[in-house]
Scaffold this motif. Structure first.
Motif, PDB file in Angstrom:
ATOM      1  N   CYS A  28       2.681   1.365   6.573  1.00 20.61           N
ATOM      2  CA  CYS A  28       1.333   0.799   6.775  1.00 20.61           C
ATOM      3  C   CYS A  28       1.334  -0.639   7.288  1.00 20.61           C
ATOM      4  N   GLY A  29       2.423  -1.373   7.107  1.00 20.53           N
ATOM      5  CA  GLY A  29       2.483  -2.758   7.574  1.00 20.53           C
ATOM      6  C   GLY A  29       1.789  -3.754   6.653  1.00 20.53           C
ATOM      7  N   CYS A  31       8.513  -3.726   1.060  1.00 17.60           N
ATOM      8  CA  CYS A  31       8.604  -2.468   0.296  1.00 17.60           C
ATOM      9  C   CYS A  31       9.871  -1.683   0.605  1.00 17.60           C
ATOM     10  N   CYS A  50       2.900  -5.130   3.899  1.00 19.00           N
ATOM     11  CA  CYS A  50       3.740  -6.046   3.116  1.00 19.00           C
ATOM     12  C   CYS A  50       4.684  -6.894   3.957  1.00 19.00           C
ATOM     13  N   LYS A  65       0.837  -1.198   0.000  1.00 16.66           N
ATOM     14  CA  LYS A  65       0.000   0.000   0.000  1.00 16.66           C
ATOM     15  C   LYS A  65       0.879   1.258   0.000  1.00 16.66           C
ATOM     16  N   CYS A  66       1.528   1.532   1.164  1.00 17.93           N
ATOM     17  CA  CYS A  66       2.285   2.794   1.236  1.00 17.93           C
ATOM     18  C   CYS A  66       3.597   2.726   0.445  1.00 17.93           C
ATOM     19  N   GLY A  67       4.243   1.573   0.436  1.00 19.51           N
ATOM     20  CA  GLY A  67       5.512   1.420  -0.279  1.00 19.51           C
ATOM     21  C   GLY A  67       6.705   2.030   0.440  1.00 19.51           C
TER      22      GLY A  67
HETATM   23  S1  FES Z   1       3.550  -1.365   1.815  1.00 22.44           S
HETATM   24 FE1  FES Z   1       3.225  -0.217   3.626  1.00 22.44          FE
HETATM   25  S2  FES Z   1       4.747  -1.051   4.958  1.00 22.44           S
HETATM   26 FE2  FES Z   1       5.212  -1.966   3.034  1.00 22.44          FE
END
Ligand code: FES
Ligand SMILES: Cc1cc2nc3c(=O)[nH]c(=O)nc-3n(C[C@H](O)[C@H](O)[C@H](O)COP(=O)(O)OP(=O)(O)OC[C@H]3O[C@@H](n4cnc5c(N)ncnc54)[C@H](O)[C@@H]3O)c2cc1C
Length: 280
Positions: free
Chosen positions: A251-252, A262, A254, A245-247
């Motif tokens: 956000c946690g 990420c 992945c 999500k955030c990359g």
């Molecule tokens: S995509 Fe959000 S922590 Fe890796």
């Protein structure tokens, strides 16, 4: 400091349909503000979040090389909401690119080594970036032999066909292109699955690193071949494609165990992956 969630605006300048099923398209993008190119400094193996206003954002590996100036290239498989919208876009339209994100292939470790690239299907994208980067005249002498095994289901499913044909003509890269099957009488390369062709071509593990990207089934059968050829888990480098999500490690979405794919990845050695829970 730049807000890490704000993308750079880019214009689509070219769209190439890569495969006979028309599900894979390559997008060439140029920064609307030329100074943004300097801020987007990347190395092969990294990815970016591509965004379409009102539709969403998706992580995609960077297929261009940092040695290719003035544009970025991404190759996108049409699978769902955002990728379908992207496939319907036209040259001249504006979208967003956020990044570069994640780590790259271990370029410091790769210098002075033989590099073996093993790829299947559309996972070839960041490996295209890597090969273009290594073949750049001022970079080529930093690497020893470059061996590539790249396979697709049929000749029509290979990516970057013109580029592959040009690499075939060179004597500073060993190309082994293969397809699972074909009834095309003009096909002049290999026929067979990537693990079998890898075993047949038997690249030496001595002073070598192997970059392996492809569908899980290819990876599953390629690993024992590489082990047989003498590659240790530290010499096998892979890139993961977990949901994100955030990359940027916030956000946690992945995580695998303690690692954020990420941020700590997407590139890991097999030795690192062997220490993680099998959630990838
Ligand atoms: S995509 Fe959000 S922590 Fe890796
Ligand atoms: C680091 C990284 C690099 C990537 N590089 C590329 C690339 O170079 N080219 C490319 O085409 N794709 C790449 N992907 C996969 C790409 O991000 C997904 O296909 C995309 O997010 C799907 O978006 P969508 O809105 O079209 O699909 P959705 O509508 O969200 O989902 C449609 C289908 O795709 C599946 N899907 C969604 N996200 C992923 C994912 N991350 N991995 C596997 N399946 C998924 C869903 O389970 C569902 O079946 C990469 C992913 C990561 C994490």
């Amino acid at each position: 400091m730049k807000n890490p969630y704000v993308p750079y605006p880019v214009r689509i300048t070219e769209i190439i349909t890569e495969t006979e099923d028309r599900n894979l398209k390559t997008f060439k993008l140029e920064f609307l503000n030329p100074e943004d190119e300097g801020k987007f400094a990347y190395m092969p193996g990294q990815f970016a979040e591509l965004s379409i206003a009102g539709k969403g954002e998706i992580p995609i590996g960077i297929a261009s090389a940092p040695t290719e100036k003035g544009y970025l290239v991404f190759t996108v498989n049409k699978v769902g909401l955002v990728t379908s919208h992207l496939h319907n876009m036209k040259p001249g339209e504006i979208m967003g690119v956020r990044g570069p994100l994640g780590n790259s292939y271990p370029w410091d470790r790769m210098e002075g080594k033989n590099v073996v690239i093993i790829a299947g299907g559309f996972a070839f994208t960041t490996l295209r970036s890597s090969i273009v980067y290594m073949l750049e005249p001022r970079n080529r002498e930093k690497f020893k032999d470059i061996t590539v095994v790249y396979g697709a289901r049929t000749p029509g499913m290979l990516l970057y066909k013109d580029t592959l044909a040009a690499w075939e003509q060179r004597d500073d890269i060993n190309m082994h292109i293969t397809v699972d099957a074909t009834n095309d009488p003009t096909w002049k390369y290999n026929v067979g699955f990537v693990p079998a062709i890898t075993e047949q071509k038997a690249p030496s593990a001595e002073n070598a690193l192997a970059l392996v990207c492809g569908p899980p089934i290819m990876i599953k059968f390629t690993q024992p071949v590489l082990s047989k050829l003498g590659f240790t888990p530290e010499q096998i480098i892979m890139s993961l494609e977990n949901r994100m999500k955030c990359g940027i490690g916030i956000c946690g979405r992945c995580n695998i165990g303690t690692e954020f794919v990420c941020k700590d990845g997407p590139v890991f050695t097999l030795e690192q992956l062997n220490r993680l829970p099998k959630e990838y």
